[in-house]
Design a protein around this motif. Structure first.
Motif, PDB file in Angstrom:
ATOM      1  N   SER A  34     -16.549 -17.921 -31.258  1.00 15.32           N
ATOM      2  CA  SER A  34     -17.969 -17.551 -31.288  1.00 15.32           C
ATOM      3  C   SER A  34     -18.853 -18.785 -31.175  1.00 15.32           C
ATOM      4  N   ILE A  35     -18.482 -19.845 -31.879  1.00 13.07           N
ATOM      5  CA  ILE A  35     -19.274 -21.081 -31.825  1.00 13.07           C
ATOM      6  C   ILE A  35     -19.241 -21.680 -30.426  1.00 13.07           C
ATOM      7  N   LEU A  36     -18.051 -21.739 -29.824  1.00 15.19           N
ATOM      8  CA  LEU A  36     -17.932 -22.300 -28.476  1.00 15.19           C
ATOM      9  C   LEU A  36     -18.724 -21.486 -27.462  1.00 15.19           C
ATOM     10  N   LEU A  37     -18.653 -20.152 -27.573  1.00 12.72           N
ATOM     11  CA  LEU A  37     -19.417 -19.300 -26.658  1.00 12.72           C
ATOM     12  C   LEU A  37     -20.918 -19.487 -26.864  1.00 12.72           C
ATOM     13  N   ALA A  38     -21.336 -19.636 -28.120  1.00 18.71           N
ATOM     14  CA  ALA A  38     -22.759 -19.858 -28.391  1.00 18.71           C
ATOM     15  C   ALA A  38     -23.222 -21.184 -27.786  1.00 18.71           C
ATOM     16  N   MET A  39     -22.403 -22.223 -27.897  1.00 20.10           N
ATOM     17  CA  MET A  39     -22.755 -23.508 -27.301  1.00 20.10           C
ATOM     18  C   MET A  39     -22.876 -23.378 -25.790  1.00 20.10           C
ATOM     19  N   ILE A  40     -21.963 -22.629 -25.185  1.00 20.64           N
ATOM     20  CA  ILE A  40     -22.007 -22.439 -23.729  1.00 20.64           C
ATOM     21  C   ILE A  40     -23.249 -21.654 -23.332  1.00 20.64           C
ATOM     22  N   THR A  73     -19.889 -41.247 -22.600  1.00 19.50           N
ATOM     23  CA  THR A  73     -18.850 -40.256 -22.879  1.00 19.50           C
ATOM     24  C   THR A  73     -18.607 -40.117 -24.375  1.00 19.50           C
ATOM     25  N   LEU A  74     -18.581 -41.252 -25.072  1.00 15.27           N
ATOM     26  CA  LEU A  74     -18.397 -41.217 -26.528  1.00 15.27           C
ATOM     27  C   LEU A  74     -19.557 -40.501 -27.204  1.00 15.27           C
ATOM     28  N   ASP A  75     -20.784 -40.779 -26.771  1.00 10.12           N
ATOM     29  CA  ASP A  75     -21.943 -40.110 -27.356  1.00 10.12           C
ATOM     30  C   ASP A  75     -21.877 -38.603 -27.149  1.00 10.12           C
ATOM     31  N   LEU A  76     -21.506 -38.182 -25.946  1.00  6.73           N
ATOM     32  CA  LEU A  76     -21.397 -36.744 -25.675  1.00  6.73           C
ATOM     33  C   LEU A  76     -20.311 -36.097 -26.522  1.00  6.73           C
ATOM     34  N   PHE A  77     -19.196 -36.793 -26.692  1.00  6.11           N
ATOM     35  CA  PHE A  77     -18.102 -36.260 -27.509  1.00  6.11           C
ATOM     36  C   PHE A  77     -18.549 -36.103 -28.966  1.00  6.11           C
ATOM     37  N   VAL A  78     -19.228 -37.134 -29.483  1.00  4.01           N
ATOM     38  CA  VAL A  78     -19.728 -37.056 -30.868  1.00  4.01           C
ATOM     39  C   VAL A  78     -20.752 -35.937 -30.996  1.00  4.01           C
ATOM     40  N   LEU A  79     -21.611 -35.786 -29.985  1.00  5.13           N
ATOM     41  CA  LEU A  79     -22.624 -34.733 -30.017  1.00  5.13           C
ATOM     42  C   LEU A  79     -21.985 -33.345 -30.058  1.00  5.13           C
ATOM     43  N   ILE A  80     -20.997 -33.117 -29.184  1.00  2.00           N
ATOM     44  CA  ILE A  80     -20.340 -31.803 -29.141  1.00  2.00           C
ATOM     45  C   ILE A  80     -19.620 -31.514 -30.451  1.00  2.00           C
ATOM     46  N   CYS A  81     -18.914 -32.513 -30.969  1.00  2.00           N
ATOM     47  CA  CYS A  81     -18.208 -32.321 -32.241  1.00  2.00           C
ATOM     48  C   CYS A  81     -19.195 -32.070 -33.380  1.00  2.00           C
ATOM     49  N   SER A  82     -20.314 -32.803 -33.388  1.00  2.00           N
ATOM     50  CA  SER A  82     -21.302 -32.618 -34.443  1.00  2.00           C
ATOM     51  C   SER A  82     -21.888 -31.216 -34.406  1.00  2.00           C
ATOM     52  N   VAL A  83     -22.228 -30.751 -33.211  1.00  2.00           N
ATOM     53  CA  VAL A  83     -22.777 -29.406 -33.088  1.00  2.00           C
ATOM     54  C   VAL A  83     -21.766 -28.374 -33.592  1.00  2.00           C
ATOM     55  N   GLY A  96     -21.896 -25.784 -41.793  1.00  2.00           N
ATOM     56  CA  GLY A  96     -23.236 -26.147 -42.242  1.00  2.00           C
ATOM     57  C   GLY A  96     -23.524 -25.685 -43.666  1.00  2.00           C
ATOM     58  N   ASP A  97     -23.059 -24.485 -44.011  1.00  2.00           N
ATOM     59  CA  ASP A  97     -23.276 -23.977 -45.366  1.00  2.00           C
ATOM     60  C   ASP A  97     -22.572 -24.841 -46.401  1.00  2.00           C
ATOM     61  N   ASN A  98     -21.342 -25.245 -46.097  1.00  2.00           N
ATOM     62  CA  ASN A  98     -20.605 -26.100 -47.033  1.00  2.00           C
ATOM     63  C   ASN A  98     -21.296 -27.451 -47.217  1.00  2.00           C
ATOM     64  N   CYS A  99     -21.812 -28.000 -46.132  1.00  2.00           N
ATOM     65  CA  CYS A  99     -22.531 -29.273 -46.216  1.00  2.00           C
ATOM     66  C   CYS A  99     -23.791 -29.128 -47.068  1.00  2.00           C
ATOM     67  N   TYR A 100     -24.503 -28.027 -46.865  1.00  2.00           N
ATOM     68  CA  TYR A 100     -25.716 -27.773 -47.646  1.00  2.00           C
ATOM     69  C   TYR A 100     -25.392 -27.634 -49.133  1.00  2.00           C
ATOM     70  N   ALA A 105     -27.373 -27.657 -33.771  1.00  2.00           N
ATOM     71  CA  ALA A 105     -26.603 -26.698 -34.559  1.00  2.00           C
ATOM     72  C   ALA A 105     -27.520 -25.703 -35.257  1.00  2.00           C
ATOM     73  N   TYR A 106     -28.680 -26.174 -35.687  1.00  2.00           N
ATOM     74  CA  TYR A 106     -29.642 -25.279 -36.330  1.00  2.00           C
ATOM     75  C   TYR A 106     -30.093 -24.171 -35.375  1.00  2.00           C
ATOM     76  N   GLY A 107     -30.270 -24.528 -34.091  1.00  2.00           N
ATOM     77  CA  GLY A 107     -30.678 -23.523 -33.115  1.00  2.00           C
ATOM     78  C   GLY A 107     -29.529 -22.662 -32.616  1.00  2.00           C
ATOM     79  N   ILE A 108     -28.314 -23.227 -32.557  1.00  2.00           N
ATOM     80  CA  ILE A 108     -27.159 -22.490 -32.033  1.00  2.00           C
ATOM     81  C   ILE A 108     -26.557 -21.563 -33.079  1.00  2.00           C
ATOM     82  N   ARG A 109     -26.705 -21.901 -34.348  1.00  2.00           N
ATOM     83  CA  ARG A 109     -26.072 -21.146 -35.427  1.00  2.00           C
ATOM     84  C   ARG A 109     -26.404 -19.644 -35.391  1.00  2.00           C
TER      85      ARG A 109
END
Length: 337
Positions: free
Chosen positions: A61-67, A148-158, A165-169, A41-45
């Motif tokens: 925008s986020i989905l396109l950036a991930m792609i 599959t679960l790991d990939l799903f968690v990874l995609i959701c986390s990203v 991310g700003d709100n979390c910070y 997420a730090y690199g994709i943001r």
């Protein structure tokens, strides 16, 4: 002056600590994916922010950036699979009468006599190794649900760390006392430097070595020069390997084919790649973070033992962050005296 623990050990604090421990137990099986999601997420943001300035829709925008970030990786994997499949099909057409046992027997002929590794034992060892690898792959297919679960968690986390991310910070920052705000800000800046050091110092180095390898192997006349360069770049990410398995394998093949001039040239070229790595990696890494190379090296080696393949990223990151936090705490103690 003594410290009154009753001021710190209160019912709300104990409840929070208890819930944090329970929560960590729940998320521990996917903790590596969450940490990797934060890193990605730090690199994709920045890419998502740039796209959002044109589209005005945050989620799209986020989905396109991930792609956009994932597409090069997909193309790289597709290229590797395409080249390997083409090589295997060509090899099969050209060697329809190929006998594996005969080939192994010929290979064992060049191995020095060893009472523990004669011709029969050598063939049996290769067969046992092949069965072990096959059984390992089959067992991994059985854990497809976990993957599959790991990939799903990874995609959701990203996605959510890019989005919120700003709100979390700000949420984490709200718990920091005013007197420790300087330490917190320096630590956050140091963590960003560690991330840049890993991304630029190691991934960029592997890209540069891979490009040099592709150009060099192609100029030396090897087939699949670009493919060899790609594999060299991938191996460069693994500290215990680097580019040497490729150029030593090519040198051995040329020695069997009695092409001795190219043996010398490819070995000299391989040593050149190693020297380039020794110069580029420290230069780029030290430019972003002042961390001893041994810390990152141990992280690269030990990370996969704990977190699997993602440990190549998480391992050096955790050790690097631990180092900078300790270093910042040491500096704060000096300033307070």
């Amino acid at each position: 002056m003594g410290i009154d623990l009753k001021e710190y050990i209160t019912l709300p604090i104990l409840l929070i600590l208890f819930l944090l421990v329970i929560s960590l137990i729940f998320i521990f099986p996917v903790l590596n994916m969450i940490i990797l999601g934060i890193i990605l997420a730090y690199g994709i943001r920045p890419v998502a922010k740039r796209i959002q300035s044109k589209l005005k829709f945050e989620s799209i925008s986020i989905l396109l950036a991930m792609i956009v970030v994932i597409i090069p990786l997909i193309l790289l994997i597709a290229y590797i699979v395409f080249v390997i499949s083409g090589f295997l099909s060509t090899f099969y057409v050209s060697n329809q009468n190929f006998d594996v046992n005969t080939a192994l027997s010929q290979i064992s002929y060049y191995i020095p006599d060893n009472p523990f590794l004669n011709e029969n034992n050598f063939v049996q060892t290769i067969e046992s190794a092949g069965k072990y690898v096959l059984n390992y792959l089959v067992s991994k297919l059985g854990s497809l649900a976990n993957i599959t679960l790991d990939l799903f968690v990874l995609i959701c986390s990203v996605y959510y760390f890019v989005k919120d991310g700003d709100n979390c910070y700000e949420f984490i920052k709200s718990f920091v006392p005013d007197e420790h705000m300087g330490f917190f800000n320096r630590t956050v800046k140091s963590i960003e430097d560690v991330l840049k050091s890993i991304f630029y110092g190691h991934f960029l180095t592997s890209v540069i070595i891979g490009i040099f390898g592709a150009v060099g192997y192609s100029l030396l006349g090897y087939p699949y020069g670009i493919f060899l360069g790609v594999i060299t770049g991938i191996l460069q990410l693994i500290p215990i390997f680097g580019p040497w398995p490729i150029y030593w394998a090519l040198a051995i093949m040329d020695a069997f084919n009695e092409n001795y001039p190219r043996v010398i040239v490819v070995l000299l070229f391989g040593f050149f790649l190693s020297l380039v790595d020794m110069y580029i990696r420290p230069a780029i890494s030290s430019h972003h973070a002042d961390i001893h190379p041994l810390i990152l090296l141990v992280g690269f080696l030990a990370g996969p033992l704990v977190y699997g393949i993602v440990g190549f990223i998480i391992g050096p990151l955790i050790l690097g962050i631990t180092y900078v936090i300790l270093d910042n705490f040491r500096k704060e103690l000096k300033e307070s005296k």
